[in-house]
Design a protein around this motif. Structure first.
Motif, PDB file in Angstrom:
ATOM      1  N   ASP A 280      -9.727  14.541   8.942  1.00  0.00           N
ATOM      2  CA  ASP A 280      -9.410  15.611   7.976  1.00  0.00           C
ATOM      3  C   ASP A 280      -7.936  15.590   7.545  1.00  0.00           C
ATOM      4  O   ASP A 280      -7.434  16.558   6.980  1.00  0.00           O
ATOM      5  CB  ASP A 280      -9.761  16.983   8.584  1.00  0.00           C
ATOM      6  CG  ASP A 280      -8.871  17.333   9.767  1.00  0.00           C
ATOM      7  OD1 ASP A 280      -8.019  16.494  10.147  1.00  0.00           O
ATOM      8  OD2 ASP A 280      -9.014  18.441  10.305  1.00  0.00           O
ATOM      9  N   CYS A 281      -7.236  14.492   7.809  1.00  0.00           N
ATOM     10  CA  CYS A 281      -5.816  14.439   7.423  1.00  0.00           C
ATOM     11  C   CYS A 281      -5.683  14.274   5.917  1.00  0.00           C
ATOM     12  O   CYS A 281      -6.659  13.955   5.230  1.00  0.00           O
ATOM     13  CB  CYS A 281      -5.131  13.261   8.122  1.00  0.00           C
ATOM     14  SG  CYS A 281      -5.697  11.661   7.495  1.00  0.00           S
ATOM     15  N   ASP A 282      -4.482  14.458   5.440  1.00  0.00           N
ATOM     16  CA  ASP A 282      -4.164  14.142   4.054  1.00  0.00           C
ATOM     17  C   ASP A 282      -3.955  12.618   4.021  1.00  0.00           C
ATOM     18  O   ASP A 282      -2.939  12.109   4.510  1.00  0.00           O
ATOM     19  CB  ASP A 282      -2.894  14.917   3.670  1.00  0.00           C
ATOM     20  CG  ASP A 282      -2.437  14.637   2.268  1.00  0.00           C
ATOM     21  OD1 ASP A 282      -2.795  13.579   1.720  1.00  0.00           O
ATOM     22  OD2 ASP A 282      -1.702  15.473   1.721  1.00  0.00           O
ATOM     23  N   PHE A 283      -4.928  11.898   3.467  1.00  0.00           N
ATOM     24  CA  PHE A 283      -5.001  10.443   3.675  1.00  0.00           C
ATOM     25  C   PHE A 283      -3.737   9.700   3.224  1.00  0.00           C
ATOM     26  O   PHE A 283      -3.128   8.948   3.984  1.00  0.00           O
ATOM     27  CB  PHE A 283      -6.257   9.885   2.975  1.00  0.00           C
ATOM     28  CG  PHE A 283      -6.457   8.422   3.246  1.00  0.00           C
ATOM     29  CD1 PHE A 283      -6.950   7.985   4.468  1.00  0.00           C
ATOM     30  CD2 PHE A 283      -6.140   7.475   2.286  1.00  0.00           C
ATOM     31  CE1 PHE A 283      -7.126   6.626   4.731  1.00  0.00           C
ATOM     32  CE2 PHE A 283      -6.312   6.119   2.544  1.00  0.00           C
ATOM     33  CZ  PHE A 283      -6.805   5.699   3.757  1.00  0.00           C
ATOM     34  N   GLU A 284      -3.334   9.914   1.963  1.00  0.00           N
ATOM     35  CA  GLU A 284      -2.190   9.147   1.432  1.00  0.00           C
ATOM     36  C   GLU A 284      -0.918   9.437   2.221  1.00  0.00           C
ATOM     37  O   GLU A 284      -0.153   8.541   2.560  1.00  0.00           O
ATOM     38  CB  GLU A 284      -1.958   9.485  -0.057  1.00  0.00           C
ATOM     39  CG  GLU A 284      -3.026   8.931  -0.985  1.00  0.00           C
ATOM     40  CD  GLU A 284      -3.111   7.393  -0.917  1.00  0.00           C
ATOM     41  OE1 GLU A 284      -2.073   6.741  -0.760  1.00  0.00           O
ATOM     42  OE2 GLU A 284      -4.237   6.863  -1.002  1.00  0.00           O
ATOM     43  N   LYS A 285      -0.729  10.722   2.505  1.00  0.00           N
ATOM     44  CA  LYS A 285       0.466  11.125   3.253  1.00  0.00           C
ATOM     45  C   LYS A 285       0.456  10.475   4.644  1.00  0.00           C
ATOM     46  O   LYS A 285       1.494  10.049   5.159  1.00  0.00           O
ATOM     47  CB  LYS A 285       0.471  12.663   3.379  1.00  0.00           C
ATOM     48  CG  LYS A 285       1.664  13.224   4.113  1.00  0.00           C
ATOM     49  CD  LYS A 285       1.586  14.750   4.172  1.00  0.00           C
ATOM     50  CE  LYS A 285       2.667  15.315   5.073  1.00  0.00           C
ATOM     51  NZ  LYS A 285       2.563  16.752   5.276  1.00  0.00           N
ATOM     52  N   THR A 286      -0.721  10.378   5.236  1.00  0.00           N
ATOM     53  CA  THR A 286      -0.817   9.837   6.591  1.00  0.00           C
ATOM     54  C   THR A 286      -0.571   8.331   6.600  1.00  0.00           C
ATOM     55  O   THR A 286       0.086   7.813   7.509  1.00  0.00           O
ATOM     56  CB  THR A 286      -2.196  10.175   7.196  1.00  0.00           C
ATOM     57  OG1 THR A 286      -2.381  11.588   7.102  1.00  0.00           O
ATOM     58  CG2 THR A 286      -2.282   9.766   8.646  1.00  0.00           C
ATOM     59  N   VAL A 287      -1.068   7.636   5.577  1.00  0.00           N
ATOM     60  CA  VAL A 287      -0.811   6.189   5.520  1.00  0.00           C
ATOM     61  C   VAL A 287       0.694   5.950   5.358  1.00  0.00           C
ATOM     62  O   VAL A 287       1.288   5.118   6.060  1.00  0.00           O
ATOM     63  CB  VAL A 287      -1.620   5.540   4.373  1.00  0.00           C
ATOM     64  CG1 VAL A 287      -1.219   4.079   4.200  1.00  0.00           C
ATOM     65  CG2 VAL A 287      -3.115   5.644   4.653  1.00  0.00           C
ATOM     66  N   PHE A 316     -11.504   4.840  10.031  1.00  0.00           N
ATOM     67  CA  PHE A 316     -10.805   3.686  10.606  1.00  0.00           C
ATOM     68  C   PHE A 316     -10.611   2.529   9.619  1.00  0.00           C
ATOM     69  O   PHE A 316      -9.484   2.111   9.347  1.00  0.00           O
ATOM     70  CB  PHE A 316     -11.548   3.229  11.876  1.00  0.00           C
ATOM     71  CG  PHE A 316     -10.925   2.047  12.542  1.00  0.00           C
ATOM     72  CD1 PHE A 316      -9.753   2.182  13.278  1.00  0.00           C
ATOM     73  CD2 PHE A 316     -11.488   0.776  12.426  1.00  0.00           C
ATOM     74  CE1 PHE A 316      -9.162   1.091  13.895  1.00  0.00           C
ATOM     75  CE2 PHE A 316     -10.900  -0.315  13.034  1.00  0.00           C
ATOM     76  CZ  PHE A 316      -9.741  -0.160  13.768  1.00  0.00           C
ATOM     77  N   GLU A 317     -11.728   2.015   9.053  1.00  0.00           N
ATOM     78  CA  GLU A 317     -11.624   0.828   8.193  1.00  0.00           C
ATOM     79  C   GLU A 317     -10.747   1.115   6.978  1.00  0.00           C
ATOM     80  O   GLU A 317      -9.878   0.328   6.614  1.00  0.00           O
ATOM     81  CB  GLU A 317     -13.029   0.380   7.688  1.00  0.00           C
ATOM     82  CG  GLU A 317     -14.007  -0.019   8.784  1.00  0.00           C
ATOM     83  CD  GLU A 317     -13.590  -1.313   9.482  1.00  0.00           C
ATOM     84  OE1 GLU A 317     -12.764  -2.045   8.917  1.00  0.00           O
ATOM     85  OE2 GLU A 317     -14.084  -1.563  10.606  1.00  0.00           O
ATOM     86  N   ARG A 318     -11.008   2.264   6.371  1.00  0.00           N
ATOM     87  CA  ARG A 318     -10.261   2.621   5.156  1.00  0.00           C
ATOM     88  C   ARG A 318      -8.759   2.729   5.473  1.00  0.00           C
ATOM     89  O   ARG A 318      -7.914   2.290   4.702  1.00  0.00           O
ATOM     90  CB  ARG A 318     -10.813   3.963   4.643  1.00  0.00           C
ATOM     91  CG  ARG A 318     -10.284   4.354   3.301  1.00  0.00           C
ATOM     92  CD  ARG A 318     -10.953   5.630   2.796  1.00  0.00           C
ATOM     93  NE  ARG A 318     -10.085   6.287   1.836  1.00  0.00           N
ATOM     94  CZ  ARG A 318      -9.867   7.582   1.754  1.00  0.00           C
ATOM     95  NH1 ARG A 318     -10.488   8.409   2.589  1.00  0.00           N
ATOM     96  NH2 ARG A 318      -9.055   8.088   0.856  1.00  0.00           N
ATOM     97  N   PHE A 319      -8.470   3.308   6.644  1.00  0.00           N
ATOM     98  CA  PHE A 319      -7.071   3.499   7.036  1.00  0.00           C
ATOM     99  C   PHE A 319      -6.385   2.150   7.256  1.00  0.00           C
ATOM    100  O   PHE A 319      -5.283   1.904   6.750  1.00  0.00           O
ATOM    101  CB  PHE A 319      -7.000   4.351   8.313  1.00  0.00           C
ATOM    102  CG  PHE A 319      -5.602   4.642   8.750  1.00  0.00           C
ATOM    103  CD1 PHE A 319      -4.912   5.741   8.256  1.00  0.00           C
ATOM    104  CD2 PHE A 319      -4.941   3.802   9.646  1.00  0.00           C
ATOM    105  CE1 PHE A 319      -3.606   6.008   8.650  1.00  0.00           C
ATOM    106  CE2 PHE A 319      -3.640   4.059  10.037  1.00  0.00           C
ATOM    107  CZ  PHE A 319      -2.972   5.162   9.544  1.00  0.00           C
ATOM    108  N   VAL A 320      -7.040   1.258   7.985  1.00  0.00           N
ATOM    109  CA  VAL A 320      -6.433  -0.055   8.273  1.00  0.00           C
ATOM    110  C   VAL A 320      -6.217  -0.811   6.953  1.00  0.00           C
ATOM    111  O   VAL A 320      -5.147  -1.400   6.731  1.00  0.00           O
ATOM    112  CB  VAL A 320      -7.307  -0.871   9.259  1.00  0.00           C
ATOM    113  CG1 VAL A 320      -6.747  -2.279   9.448  1.00  0.00           C
ATOM    114  CG2 VAL A 320      -7.393  -0.156  10.606  1.00  0.00           C
TER     115      VAL A 320
END
Ligand code: ADP
Length: 503
Positions: A280-287, A316-320
């Motif tokens: 549930d994180c803010d994806f772009e900010k977290t990357v 996981f996959e999307r983040f990596v």
């Protein structure tokens, strides 16, 4: 003692190579440049090219004794200088360093290989900020009045400890030095710093600049090797407080010396900092947060680097993929080039050590690495210590890459399913310096923040050291805190009780 034959320029210089040469071959003791007692020096290299840029004085026990005697002599009147006046002088140093910020940034980029735009300028700015913060704290060196008995006035006063021996590493040398010298000086101590062999120049310039404002002998700087120059400093009987940033191994040596002399010690040692990412994180900010947390722009050479990243399985996959794509787009190259994001590794020894970890990871069954950022193409950099960032997945938990501090551009990413299990895994480390959590569920974030074994936990950000916030680890990551008022009071003063019976 010899004065420096070719004094470095009085005004800020943007010719970092000339400045490096001008700083060559000397300690700074008792308010002036002094040649090494043994007349020996060692080479300082530009990690981006391999060229020798300067020679540093090779300090020995004799140099240490000279510096400590100067510091001890200066401490008597420095301690009697009103605390606010001491603070005001340190604040003046901050202003002078601000005038020299670009010069210092260029010099630190040259000697450490850290990119000017992403790292070195930031460091120069934070140094001035730390000095100005502590410069304002002179009046906080307060004691208490203690109710004891009628006709008795009982008070406590804060007194300095005496001469402080400070040993610093090469990764953020000016900043880590500022965390030590600023509170030490404002509290009325004097200081002898031993710089890291790989990065002795910018800190020497800082010392010289600050000595234009501080009385001679208050701030002294030695360069040299650990056993020959660091060890006699920690063992010197007139050094009454030790403060060290570096490896756990040397931290133990420093702590043993402190135990032998029964003096206080502050240790800021290694880390293996976890970053925990919930779906549930803010994806772009977290990357982007992973890039700053891992300190990719510092080639991962940070004790708080997020070298273990745990990502909730669904993401996981999307983040990596996203992390690898972002790191891949970063420009690796000449640290002094404004376009460069990632510079060079500090030394051949460190380069080999990190390469060893990478080779071991690549040879591990089931493990894979995303290898990011192109090598620089400029022929002038062909001997440079450039190492492509590696993002590992599939490593077993017992791998050395997962358990030991790598201090290079290498991180390991794992999927997780359960918050309790990931908390246990994050805490399963000998280190406890920093951690970060990325989630929009603040209730869960705060609950985990309280239970993570780390000196610094951040939710949805991962900033570097900030003046006024205590910084320091638990477990093998260290002892004591830096950067705050509390750090100055607890680690650079002792409380004396004075009682007056007026009955
Ligand atoms: P790193 O691996 O990051 O270089 P170290 O702990 O080896 O970290 O070095 C940090 C600092 O400690 C450097 O200034 C180094 O010269 C100093 N040092 C190394 N060995 C000793 C020692 N035996 N006594 C005191 N200082 C030391």
């Amino acid at each position: 003692m010899l004065d420096h034959p070719h004094a470095p320029p009085a005004s800020p210089s943007l010719d970092e190579r000339a400045l490096a040469k001008a700083l060559s071959g000397h300690h700074f003791i008792g308010g002036r440049f002094v040649a090494a007692h043994g007349r020996r020096s060692f080479a300082v290299h530009n990690p981006a090219t391999g060229e020798e840029i300067a020679r540093a004085a090779e300090g020995d026990a004799h140099d240490v004794a000279t510096a400590v005697e100067n510091a001890a002599h200066a401490q008597v009147s420095w301690a009697r200088t009103p605390a606010r006046k001491r603070g005001a002088l340190v604040a003046q140093c901050a202003a002078l360093l601000t005038e020299h910020a670009e010069e210092l940034a260029r010099l630190i980029a040259l000697e450490t290989g850290k990119a000017l735009r992403t790292e070195s300028r930031v460091e120069a700015g934070v140094v001035a900020d730390i000095l100005s913060f502590f410069g304002g704290l002179g009046s906080e060196l307060k004691g208490e009045s203690v109710p004891f008995a009628p006709d008795v006035l009982a008070v406590t006063v804060r007194e300095p400890l005496g001469v402080v021996g400070a040993i610093i590493p090469w990764n953020v040398p000016m900043l880590l030095m500022a965390l030590k010298i600023a509170p030490a000086l404002v509290a009325g101590n004097t200081v002898v710093v031993k710089s890291a062999e790989e990065a002795p120049l910018a800190v020497l310039r800082v010392c010289e600049l600050m000595n234009r404002i501080l009385p001679p002998g208050c701030f002294n700087m030695l360069s040299g090797f650990g056993p020959e120059c660091g060890a006699p400093l920690v063992e010197h009987p007139k050094v009454r407080k030790l403060t060290f940033t570096g490896s756990v191994e040397v931290g133990r040596i420093v702590a043993r010396a402190a135990a032998e002399k029964l003096i206080p010690v502050t240790l800021e040692l290694g880390g293996k900092s976890p970053m925990i990412v919930f779906a549930d994180c803010d994806f772009e900010k977290t990357v982007m947060g992973a890039i700053t947390s891992m300190r990719f722009t510092r080639q991962g050479q940070s004790c708080t680097a997020a070298s273990r990243i745990y990502v909730e399985r669904g993401l996981f996959e999307r983040f990596v993929d996203a992390l690898a794509a972002k790191v891949d787009a970063m420009v690796m190259g000449d640290p002094l080039d404004e376009k460069t994001d990632i510079g060079a590794i500090i030394s051949p020894g460190q380069f080999e050590k990190v390469e060893g970890f990478i080779a071991e990871g690549l040879a591990t069954p089931g493990a894979a690495a995303r290898v990011c950022s192109a090598m620089p193409k400029d022929p002038a950099l062909k001997k440079g210590l450039f190492l492509r960032p590696h993002i590992f997945t599939g490593l077993p938990r017992e791998s050395r890459l997962v358990r030991e501090e790598i201090f290079g551009p290498v991180t390991c990413v794992f999927p997780f399913d359960d918050a309790e299990a990931v908390l246990a895994e994050a805490n399963d480390s000998e280190y406890g310096l920093a951690a970060s959590l990325w989630t929009n569920n603040l209730k869960r974030g705060l609950d985990l923040a309280h239970r993570l074994e780390a000196g610094l936990v951040q939710i949805n950000q991962n900033l570097v050291v900030q003046a006024n916030l205590s910084y320091g680890g638990v477990k093998s990551s260290g002892l004591g805190k830096e950067a705050s008022l509390e750090a100055m009071l607890e680690h650079f003063t002792h409380k004396k009780t004075i009682m007056v019976n007026y009955g």
